[in-house]
Design a protein around this motif. Sequence first.
Motif, PDB file in Angstrom:
ATOM      1  N   LYS A  59       0.834  -0.992  -0.157  1.00 53.04           N
ATOM      2  CA  LYS A  59      -0.225  -0.015   0.084  1.00 53.04           C
ATOM      3  C   LYS A  59       1.117   1.277   0.076  1.00 53.04           C
ATOM      4  O   LYS A  59       0.634   2.363  -0.715  1.00 53.04           O
ATOM      5  CB  LYS A  59      -0.981   0.023   1.297  1.00 53.04           C
ATOM      6  N   LEU A  60       1.917   1.177   0.831  1.00 53.91           N
ATOM      7  CA  LEU A  60       2.535   2.252   0.927  1.00 53.91           C
ATOM      8  C   LEU A  60       3.539   2.699  -0.644  1.00 53.91           C
ATOM      9  O   LEU A  60       3.917   3.764  -0.586  1.00 53.91           O
ATOM     10  CB  LEU A  60       3.688   2.407   2.144  1.00 53.91           C
ATOM     11  N   GLY A  62       2.567   1.799  -3.206  1.00 48.81           N
ATOM     12  CA  GLY A  62       1.656   2.000  -4.327  1.00 48.81           C
ATOM     13  C   GLY A  62       1.626   0.810  -5.318  1.00 48.81           C
ATOM     14  O   GLY A  62       1.426   1.114  -6.709  1.00 48.81           O
ATOM     15  N   ASP A  77      -6.266   6.869  -4.045  1.00 48.03           N
ATOM     16  CA  ASP A  77      -4.787   6.526  -3.601  1.00 48.03           C
ATOM     17  C   ASP A  77      -4.652   6.995  -2.149  1.00 48.03           C
ATOM     18  O   ASP A  77      -4.026   6.473  -1.401  1.00 48.03           O
ATOM     19  CB  ASP A  77      -4.012   7.106  -4.403  1.00 48.03           C
ATOM     20  N   TYR A  81      -2.978   4.689   0.967  1.00 45.07           N
ATOM     21  CA  TYR A  81      -1.647   5.512   1.778  1.00 45.07           C
ATOM     22  C   TYR A  81      -2.075   5.319   3.048  1.00 45.07           C
ATOM     23  O   TYR A  81      -1.181   5.236   3.918  1.00 45.07           O
ATOM     24  CB  TYR A  81      -1.127   6.603   1.262  1.00 45.07           C
TER      25      TYR A  81
END
Length: 159
Positions: A59-60, A62, A77, A81
């Motif tokens: 997730k961090l 992307g 997005d 994050y």
Amino acid sequence: MSADAPGSTAATSATSAASVSVAPATGAGAGISRRRHLTVLTLQILLAVFLAVPSAAPKLIGHSSAAESFDRIGFGDWFMYTVGALELAGAVALVIPILSGISALALIGLMIGAFVTQLTVFDGQYAITPVLVALPLAAVAWVRRHHNTELVALVRRRL
């Protein structure tokens, strides 16, 4: 008298040090056994690694798989994050003793959100995963609950 003699100061100190418990001497956690403490600590470390590496990291950074999932959710997005940052912060706090209890509770809340999202957005395809993460988090929250009162007392003293 040698240092290894039973009546020596070194032997007495070693015996005293060996009998020291890992658990806190006061509060609700005073009765926790060493075995239980180490079991829960191992569980905390495993959960922290799981939450930080295969869950928060995609997730961090992307990663496309995470981005596609969060596009389906419809929040964009920023939400991906945010969830990644919450998972990473929770993973770190899970291994900090005074934060472990409250972190486990907060992560259970995050898992409830993930469960609801799995049911409503993804038709329940992986709905069991957040449940399987929430159950050991609940065990950590229960065993480390005395840290919550310590944390509240610390915050009150600072205010």
